[in-house]
Design a protein around this motif. Structure first.
Motif, PDB file in Angstrom:
ATOM      1  N   SER B  43     -26.629  40.140  14.109  1.00 55.50           N
ATOM      2  CA  SER B  43     -26.740  41.592  13.971  1.00 55.50           C
ATOM      3  C   SER B  43     -25.457  42.252  14.454  1.00 55.50           C
ATOM      4  N   PHE B  44     -25.131  43.343  13.795  1.00 51.90           N
ATOM      5  CA  PHE B  44     -23.966  44.148  14.187  1.00 51.90           C
ATOM      6  C   PHE B  44     -24.483  45.457  14.763  1.00 51.90           C
ATOM      7  N   ASP B  45     -24.234  45.689  16.012  1.00 48.55           N
ATOM      8  CA  ASP B  45     -24.670  46.929  16.675  1.00 48.55           C
ATOM      9  C   ASP B  45     -26.131  47.230  16.339  1.00 48.55           C
ATOM     10  N   GLY B  46     -26.975  46.229  16.450  1.00 49.22           N
ATOM     11  CA  GLY B  46     -28.394  46.465  16.230  1.00 49.22           C
ATOM     12  C   GLY B  46     -28.827  46.337  14.775  1.00 49.22           C
ATOM     13  N   PHE B  47     -27.872  46.341  13.842  1.00 48.82           N
ATOM     14  CA  PHE B  47     -28.239  46.190  12.439  1.00 48.82           C
ATOM     15  C   PHE B  47     -28.315  44.710  12.083  1.00 48.82           C
ATOM     16  N   GLN B  48     -29.479  44.292  11.602  1.00 50.10           N
ATOM     17  CA  GLN B  48     -29.714  42.882  11.335  1.00 50.10           C
ATOM     18  C   GLN B  48     -29.122  42.510   9.971  1.00 50.10           C
ATOM     19  N   ALA B  49     -27.876  41.984   9.954  1.00 47.76           N
ATOM     20  CA  ALA B  49     -27.226  41.675   8.681  1.00 47.76           C
ATOM     21  C   ALA B  49     -27.743  40.369   8.100  1.00 47.76           C
ATOM     22  N   ILE B  50     -28.019  39.387   8.971  1.00 42.16           N
ATOM     23  CA  ILE B  50     -28.607  38.112   8.547  1.00 42.16           C
ATOM     24  C   ILE B  50     -29.844  37.906   9.405  1.00 42.16           C
ATOM     25  N   GLY B  67     -27.856  39.088  -4.982  1.00 47.41           N
ATOM     26  CA  GLY B  67     -28.511  39.965  -4.023  1.00 47.41           C
ATOM     27  C   GLY B  67     -27.822  41.294  -4.028  1.00 47.41           C
ATOM     28  N   PRO B  68     -28.577  42.353  -3.741  1.00 46.66           N
ATOM     29  CA  PRO B  68     -27.975  43.678  -3.798  1.00 46.66           C
ATOM     30  C   PRO B  68     -26.864  43.834  -2.756  1.00 46.66           C
ATOM     31  N   ASN B  69     -26.096  44.871  -2.904  1.00 46.51           N
ATOM     32  CA  ASN B  69     -25.031  45.167  -1.944  1.00 46.51           C
ATOM     33  C   ASN B  69     -25.588  45.268  -0.540  1.00 46.51           C
ATOM     34  N   GLY B  70     -24.921  44.643   0.402  1.00 46.72           N
ATOM     35  CA  GLY B  70     -25.376  44.725   1.783  1.00 46.72           C
ATOM     36  C   GLY B  70     -26.445  43.712   2.115  1.00 46.72           C
ATOM     37  N   ALA B  71     -26.719  42.785   1.198  1.00 43.26           N
ATOM     38  CA  ALA B  71     -27.767  41.787   1.446  1.00 43.26           C
ATOM     39  C   ALA B  71     -27.332  40.766   2.492  1.00 43.26           C
ATOM     40  N   GLY B  72     -26.029  40.690   2.751  1.00 50.77           N
ATOM     41  CA  GLY B  72     -25.565  39.734   3.760  1.00 50.77           C
ATOM     42  C   GLY B  72     -24.870  38.524   3.170  1.00 50.77           C
ATOM     43  N   LYS B  73     -24.478  38.609   1.891  1.00 48.05           N
ATOM     44  CA  LYS B  73     -23.868  37.453   1.226  1.00 48.05           C
ATOM     45  C   LYS B  73     -22.509  37.124   1.851  1.00 48.05           C
ATOM     46  N   THR B  74     -21.678  38.163   2.008  1.00 50.17           N
ATOM     47  CA  THR B  74     -20.358  37.921   2.585  1.00 50.17           C
ATOM     48  C   THR B  74     -20.488  37.495   4.048  1.00 50.17           C
ATOM     49  N   THR B  75     -21.424  38.108   4.753  1.00 49.26           N
ATOM     50  CA  THR B  75     -21.618  37.742   6.159  1.00 49.26           C
ATOM     51  C   THR B  75     -22.018  36.275   6.281  1.00 49.26           C
ATOM     52  N   MET B  76     -22.841  35.807   5.353  1.00 46.46           N
ATOM     53  CA  MET B  76     -23.230  34.396   5.371  1.00 46.46           C
ATOM     54  C   MET B  76     -21.990  33.503   5.249  1.00 46.46           C
ATOM     55  N   PHE B 116     -12.036  34.905  -1.020  1.00 47.11           N
ATOM     56  CA  PHE B 116     -12.524  36.176  -0.499  1.00 47.11           C
ATOM     57  C   PHE B 116     -13.012  37.079  -1.615  1.00 47.11           C
ATOM     58  N   GLN B 117     -13.844  38.044  -1.224  1.00 46.82           N
ATOM     59  CA  GLN B 117     -14.321  39.030  -2.182  1.00 46.82           C
ATOM     60  C   GLN B 117     -13.151  39.824  -2.760  1.00 46.82           C
ATOM     61  N   LYS B 118     -12.292  40.303  -1.853  1.00 44.38           N
ATOM     62  CA  LYS B 118     -11.080  40.993  -2.302  1.00 44.38           C
ATOM     63  C   LYS B 118     -10.027  39.908  -2.442  1.00 44.38           C
TER      64      LYS B 118
HETATM   65  N1  LIG Z   1     -18.143  43.128  11.005  1.00 43.48           N
HETATM   66  C1  LIG Z   1     -19.188  43.927  10.708  1.00 43.48           C
HETATM   67  N2  LIG Z   1     -19.528  44.940  11.544  1.00 43.48           N
HETATM   68  C2  LIG Z   1     -20.581  45.751  11.271  1.00 43.48           C
HETATM   69  N3  LIG Z   1     -21.337  45.636  10.182  1.00 43.48           N
HETATM   70  C3  LIG Z   1     -21.056  44.661   9.309  1.00 43.48           C
HETATM   71  C4  LIG Z   1     -19.956  43.752   9.517  1.00 43.48           C
HETATM   72  N4  LIG Z   1     -19.915  42.884   8.480  1.00 43.48           N
HETATM   73  C5  LIG Z   1     -20.922  43.245   7.669  1.00 43.48           C
HETATM   74  N5  LIG Z   1     -21.606  44.295   8.157  1.00 43.48           N
HETATM   75  C6  LIG Z   1     -22.795  44.918   7.545  1.00 43.48           C
HETATM   76  O1  LIG Z   1     -23.697  43.888   7.229  1.00 43.48           O
HETATM   77  C7  LIG Z   1     -24.328  44.139   5.987  1.00 43.48           C
HETATM   78  C8  LIG Z   1     -24.143  42.966   5.074  1.00 43.48           C
HETATM   79  O2  LIG Z   1     -22.835  42.999   4.575  1.00 43.48           O
HETATM   80  P1  LIG Z   1     -22.231  41.928   3.573  1.00 43.48           P
HETATM   81  O3  LIG Z   1     -22.502  40.587   4.097  1.00 43.48           O
HETATM   82  O4  LIG Z   1     -20.820  42.295   3.313  1.00 43.48           O
HETATM   83  O5  LIG Z   1     -23.092  42.204   2.280  1.00 43.48           O
HETATM   84  P2  LIG Z   1     -22.869  41.690   0.787  1.00 43.48           P
HETATM   85  O6  LIG Z   1     -21.687  40.816   0.758  1.00 43.48           O
HETATM   86  O7  LIG Z   1     -24.138  40.978   0.450  1.00 43.48           O
HETATM   87  O8  LIG Z   1     -22.705  42.919  -0.035  1.00 43.48           O
HETATM   88  C9  LIG Z   1     -23.742  45.422   5.437  1.00 43.48           C
HETATM   89  O9  LIG Z   1     -24.648  46.472   5.677  1.00 43.48           O
HETATM   90  C10 LIG Z   1     -22.480  45.599   6.236  1.00 43.48           C
HETATM   91  O10 LIG Z   1     -22.201  46.967   6.426  1.00 43.48           O
END
Ligand SMILES: Nc1ncnc2c1ncn2[C@@H]1O[C@H](COP(=O)(O)OP(=O)(O)O)[C@@H](O)[C@H]1O
Ligand SMILES: [Mg+2]
Lengths: 359, 278
Positions: B43-50, B67-76, B116-118
């Motif tokens: 989680s990032f600042d309380g937001f559960q990304a994964i 998965g929709p935007n913000g699903a956590g794919k890049t974070t994974m 990378f995505q970008k």
């Molecule tokens: N380093 C970070 N700090 C805070 N929030 C993050 C960070 N990385 C990702 N997030 C948040 O985690 C969520 C998942 O992001 P991401 O994995 O990029 O999604 P996806 O690639 O599936 O679109 C998003 O809401 C994003 O804002």
């Protein structure tokens, strides 16, 4: 082998040729009778030698800033440390000829009632020990500093700020008498180096030549790194650090080694600077000095190596001119030059001479 | 404790253990599974990304993740490659390599490559140099300083240049390439690396339809020798990649919502609700 290093480096070829020419011509012109129009007075030789050491300092900054993207604002510290190491050797050479005539202690220690040399002054009566320390002291400091900073991934403006803090802290420390480096007076009144009087014409020429040779060697060493695969990794780290990590490169180690090497080059520059100006004091650690070096590099053209040398020579020549003719204007002039070059010549003055490269 | 430390110091027939690079166990895929992600949460600042994510990738598999935007794919992908530390859970590469013990360079050297995505290439270096730096070779500073390309390595670079259709641009600065070409160059860099596992984040963004087709072809041809995990938004592209029988995983709010063939996934009611039916 050496030619390979500069085969594709036009600017470097010209620079090295000019330095070689200077090594031959300056002693000849200095030897002309003093009323000859081409005569170079000895004080000018010392001035030129000083410029060359500053150029070596600029080169060391370009190596880490230009190619690795580390905007160091504290390289003056490594330069000053090299200078202090050389200063310690020169102090020990004075021997009994000091004002107080003490056989071993420098004047300021007698004045502060030391009864023996502090342990860290031992060994500096030996020239070769000094030569090693000139590189080792800045090198070890840079290594420890870099290991801490790069491991913890401090970068960008934060890194620049802590390099400023480093040189500022050293300045404050060296201002203190208790440090044992002469406090705010620093080290001065040097008499001779390797037995040759520092006032003599021959010694001045020798120091000038040594500075030119050091600059040439520093240049070739930098080229050796830059045109190796490591040099390309440096550029890769500069432009896309995380990409380099995901390719398996240990970015912190690359930064650490190049930074340390660059600090050692700065130390050598400082060590050659001190006997030519005759003094080293804590003002050499001033944070402003380190910022000025970055300006030289920017003005000359970043990430070219020879640009750093050109920038250092141009600005220091201008500085000498201004400080004798219009001293109060100098800082404004420096600021104006920096702003104009940044706005109008983002690739520095040497960028004007380079062919347009594909961007 | 102090006893063993003393032993360590006295034992001078080898270098201090803290100076020795940590030895990596060899990759082991006896169970045919290359990547194990179990119970991952971050989680990032309380937001559960994964959120309690479980995912297994077979050796040689081509896996699509949507998965929709913000699903956590890049974070994974950040977790797998060592960029982000999870709060809990485990991530193993084969049965022997614990990814959570390693940092980015070590994970890359273990055999995981990432796009990378970008698109991220070394803009100031030439296309050729970008590929050169991606080649598997010793990464220690002093080895890199003395490294020289041998004939075999040159051939390999040529081969990849052909594959990514950038032979003409070999001497050009990577920064001067078009967006699609940069995507290809980055894929080429991955190929040079010859990783066992390729993580590809939205590879066709900014590509034309023809380029997309060729990318799909390339990624499919890689499966088998490498495992490939592709994250993509573009549904046509995913359909093309997944074909009839490859597995598609749907990620939603940080965990797996559905997994199966493209057809199964597309007909899953929950999936339609959160994603496809939008
Ligand atoms: N380093 C970070 N700090 C805070 N929030 C993050 C960070 N990385 C990702 N997030 C948040 O985690 C969520 C998942 O992001 P991401 O994995 O990029 O999604 P996806 O690639 O599936 O679109 C998003 O809401 C994003 O804002
Ligand atoms: Mg994403």
């Amino acid at each position: 082998m050496l030619w390979k290093l500069i085969r594709e480096d036009r600017g470097g070829q010209i620079l090295l040729a000019m330095l070689l020419l200077a090594i031959i011509a300056v002693p000849l012109l200095n030897g002309l009778p003093s009323d000859h129009p081409l005569h170079i007075p000895t004080y000018t030789v010392a001035l030129l030698g000083k410029y060359l050491t500053l150029a070596l300092l600029a080169l060391s900054v370009d190596l880490v800033w230009g190619y690795l993207g580390i905007l160091t604002l504290g390289h003056g510290a490594f330069f000053a440390l090299g200078g202090y190491v050389m200063g310690m050797y020169l102090m020990r050479q004075i021997g009994e000829r000091g004002v107080y005539g003490h056989p071993e202690l420098p004047d300021f220690m007698v004045f502060l009632s030391y009864d023996s040399l502090p342990w860290y002054w031992l060994g500096f009566d030996s020239f070769w020990f000094t030569v090693i320390m000139v590189m080792l002291v800045p090198g070890v400091l840079a290594f420890v500093f870099g290991a801490l900073a790069f491991r913890s991934r401090v970068s960008g403006v934060y890194l620049s700020i802590i390099t400023q803090a480093l040189t500022f802290a050293l300045m404050l420390a060296f201002f203190r008498n208790e440090m044992g480096f002469g406090g705010n007076n620093g080290l001065t009144d040097f008499k001779d180096i390797l037995g040759f009087s520092l006032q003599s014409r021959e010694t001045r020429l020798g120091l000038f030549i040594a500075s030119a040779v050091a600059l040439m060697l520093g240049y070739l060493l930098s080229r050796y790194i830059i045109q190796s695969r490591l040099g390309r990794v440096c550029v890769a780290v500069r432009d896309a650090e995380s990409r380099a990590r995901f390719l398996g490169y240990r970015v912190e180690n690359v930064k650490l080694w190049v930074f340390t090497l660059s600090a050692m080059m700065a130390g050598v520059a400082g060590a050659l600077y001190v006997p030519q100006v005759g003094i080293i004091n804590p003002n050499e650690f001033s944070p402003l000095n380190s910022i000025e070096v970055v300006v030289w590099v920017a003005v000359g053209g970043r990430a070219t190596l020879y640009g750093a040398v050109v920038g250092a020579l141009l600005i220091n020549y201008a500085k000498t001119w201004f400080t004798t003719e219009l001293p109060e204007v100098w800082l404004f002039a420096l600021g104006a030059i920096f702003i104009l070059v940044t706005l109008l010549l983002p690739r520095g003055v040497t960028g004007l001479l380079r062919r347009k490269e594909a961007v | 404790m102090s006893q063993s430390l003393l032993e360590e110091v006295k034992n001078r027939d080898q270098v201090f253990s803290f100076l020795r690079p940590a030895e990596q166990p060899a990759l082991n895929v006896d169970k045919q599974i290359l990547l194990y992600l179990e119970g991952l949460s971050v989680s990032f600042d309380g937001f559960q990304a994964i959120n309690d994510l479980n995912l297994y990738v077979r050796d040689g598999e081509l896996r699509c993740i949507i998965g929709p935007n913000g699903a956590g794919k890049t974070t994974m992908m950040d977790i797998i490659t060592g960029k982000t530390r999870p709060d809990s859970g485990s991530a193993w590469f084969g049965q022997t390599i614990n990814l959570l013990d390693l940092d980015e360079p070590a994970i890359a050297q273990a055999g995981i490559g990432r796009k990378f995505q970008k698109p991220t290439v070394f803009e100031f270096l030439s296309v050729w140099e970008n590929l050169e730096l991606s080649m598997p070779s010793p990464r220690a500073v002093f080895s890199v300083l003395r490294a020289k390309l041998d004939g075999e390595q040159r051939d390999r670079i040529e081969e990849v240049l052909t594959l990514i259709a950038l032979q003409e641009q070999r001497e050009s600065r990577a920064g001067s390439l078009s967006h699609g070409q940069k995507q290809w160059l980055e894929i080429g860099m991955l190929l040079m690396q010859q990783p066992r596992l390729l993580l590809v984040d939205e590879p066709v963004a900014g590509m034309t339809h023809q380029e997309m087709d060729r990318t799909a072809e390339l990624l499919i041809s890689l499966a088998g020798r490498h495992s490939v995990v592709v994250v993509e938004h573009d549904m046509d592209f995913v359909r093309q990649l997944a074909g009839r029988d490859r597995t598609v995983t749907v990620l939603h709010q940080g965990s797996v919502l559905a997994e199966g063939s493209m057809e199964q996934v597309q007909n899953d009611r929950r999936v339609i609700e959160v994603y496809l039916g939008e």
